[in-house]
Scaffold this motif. Structure first.
Motif, short mmCIF file in Angstrom:
data_model
loop_
_atom_site.label_atom_id
_atom_site.label_comp_id
_atom_site.label_asym_id
_atom_site.label_seq_id
_atom_site.Cartn_x
_atom_site.Cartn_y
_atom_site.Cartn_z
N ALA A 182 1.01 -0.94 0.10
CA ALA A 182 -0.26 -0.35 -0.34
C ALA A 182 1.09 1.20 -0.22
CB ALA A 182 -0.68 -0.13 1.35
N PRO A 183 2.26 1.36 0.76
CA PRO A 183 2.35 2.38 0.67
C PRO A 183 3.42 2.96 -0.97
CG PRO A 183 3.29 1.33 2.60
CD PRO A 183 2.33 0.52 1.85
N ARG A 213 2.06 2.41 -3.23
CA ARG A 213 0.61 2.18 -4.50
C ARG A 213 0.48 3.53 -4.64
NH1 ARG A 213 -3.81 -1.16 -4.31
NH2 ARG A 213 -2.49 -3.12 -3.63
N TYR A 214 0.69 4.26 -2.80
CA TYR A 214 0.24 5.72 -2.70
C TYR A 214 1.41 6.40 -3.03
CZ TYR A 214 -2.14 9.46 0.16
OH TYR A 214 -2.54 11.02 0.09
N ALA A 215 2.20 5.98 -3.23
CA ALA A 215 3.11 6.59 -3.42
C ALA A 215 3.52 7.40 -4.78
CB ALA A 215 4.87 6.88 -2.92
#
Lengths: 299, 299
Positions: free
Chosen positions: B205-206, B208-210
């Motif tokens: 997720a990190p 994916r978000y970045a």
């Protein structure tokens, strides 16, 4: 469409229109540890013209006091009460808006600056820089004791992020009824001198994904940060301008608060994002290459 | 609407209809380290009736070989070539579908099992369990040397997740042209004996978000996992049933592959998610309380 500023008269007109100047710092006044050319002169010029100067940063790794150290180190005049950081705003939000009862605590995914601001606001916390939480040792749910007094989880940029912190935060958010999910800010990336690293939004992303739920975000572009500034100082939004390098944080923040907005191109946003076919839907009122451009007035 | 199975004739009809039985493991055959009552008997019954038994797990922390150890330890008969894990499927995907050139490498956010599967498939990798990457020491971009041969980043559940791994992976994905973002699976949570912890999807997720971009996901519900099974064994999808405890992975996986689906309620999914006003839009063909229910046939 944004107005492109380039002449002395453009800059003079801007100075006439706005009394309060809010600045993002990284990408506007400096890039990592390198000062933007002319930034000090322009801040000096604003102060000589009796403008109110405010620094609004999403950086939650530093308290206002330690952030002032960064200004000092780079030779930029700043006073602690002119600096608003998302860690400070989060602490104020928890104590004054959420009104978390005194016996309740916050589980912190964050660093020293966040702990300092919570401490100053009288908010009890656990996690954070605690060596028991800054570990890559395996996390065992069977050995974990849930503290029923944890009423919020606050997430910011934390370079000690690890599975123990994420697992504990996840337990509080799923097992403590009413536990509030807070993030200092949602910046996807974090600019350093040589490039970009994952930002605070990336640190809360695992919890957001595991919970299927977004946090309440405090920093820019949320208006929570502006509410925090309003509570401390007087300013007329109509005569206030927000200067920033990021469309989806700084410029959106200014627009959400009814402020004028000035985009500089010394940080995250490139020319392609504000003109041409792929331009963003977020349109600042004014654009100039660098804050240093305003020096031309003083000449 | 799903058919609720409860009588001996219901279960007998199911056995007549399906020759190949694909099982999710955690939440179906066991919960953490506790065997589901009757699971061993039912697997024995299926084998005696000449059914093909396949185990399909998103668990990417273990290689097939070490996952077989888990079966042995719980006294469940299983053979390595009956076990399909998302780490194995990811390694096969990289070598056979992506056809990553031999001189290229994968940056691994994952554990020993993932390294073992990549090694068996002859895929070079870095990161993973390397002590230099399993650290909470500060990450300095200035001290980092980008390896231009990294052609993919593969993310799975990694309890050593930290800012150094995330930062390195982010550099490869943003600075190496064509570098592919892969995830073993996107499970939001990971069931353990006493509850839930953040799952593999939370670990990617990190990034994916970045990046503002989703990874190619290999495990259930993606059909990539089924393609991997198809490449190794013969089965008729029309006479195959997928047994699982998660609607958005197991049941979706079966449906995507044209298999019949049987939901058990010994894992993640609760009764409220399959009936009543808040029921999921993912509807399995059959529902039974526990895989152990099929024992009634043998009596």
């Amino acid at each position: 469409m944004s107005a492109r500023l380039s002449s002395v008269s453009d800059y003079e007109a801007l100075l006439d229109k706005y009394d309060t100047w809010m600045f993002d710092c990284d990408g506007v006044l400096w890039q990592g540890d390198r000062l933007i050319e002319g930034a000090v002169d322009v801040l000096g010029l604003l102060r000589r013209r009796q403008k109110k100067v405010i620094f609004v940063t999403n950086n939650a790794t530093k308290s206002r006091k330690s952030y002032k150290g960064k200004f000092d180190q780079l030779g930029v005049e700043a006073h602690v009460d002119e600096i608003y950081g998302s860690a400070y705003a989060a602490a104020v939000y928890i104590s004054s808006v959420m009104k978390l009862p005194k016996h309740k605590k916050v589980y912190v995914i964050g660093m020293k600056g966040m702990e300092e601001e919570l401490h100053e606001e009288g908010v009890a916390f656990l996690g954070g820089m605690d060596p028991a939480d800054c570990t890559l040792e395996p996390f065992s749910l069977a050995d974990f004791t849930l503290d029923p007094d944890v009423g919020a989880v606050l997430c910011g940029l934390d370079t000690n992020i690890n599975y123990t912190k994420l697992s504990k935060a996840f337990q509080y958010l799923t097992r403590n009824p009413g536990c509030v999910f807070l993030a200092t800010n949602e910046d996807s990336t974090y600019p350093v001198a040589d490039g970009l690293l994952p930002g605070a939004g990336s640190i809360s992303a695992p919890l957001r994904y595991a919970l299927g739920k977004d946090p309440i975000s405090i920093g820019k572009p949320a208006t929570t940060m502006l509410d925090c500034i309003k509570a401390k100082i007087d300013f007329d939004p109509k005569r206030t301008i927000m200067v920033g390098d990021r469309l989806n944080t700084d410029i959106l923040f200014g627009q959400g608060g009814g402020l004028a907005t000035l985009l500089v191109l010394t940080g995250i946003t490139s020319e392609a994002e504000i003109s041409g076919p792929d331009a963003s839907s977020i349109v600042p009122d004014f654009v100039t290459q660098s804050i240093g451009d305003l020096r031309s007035i003083g000449k």
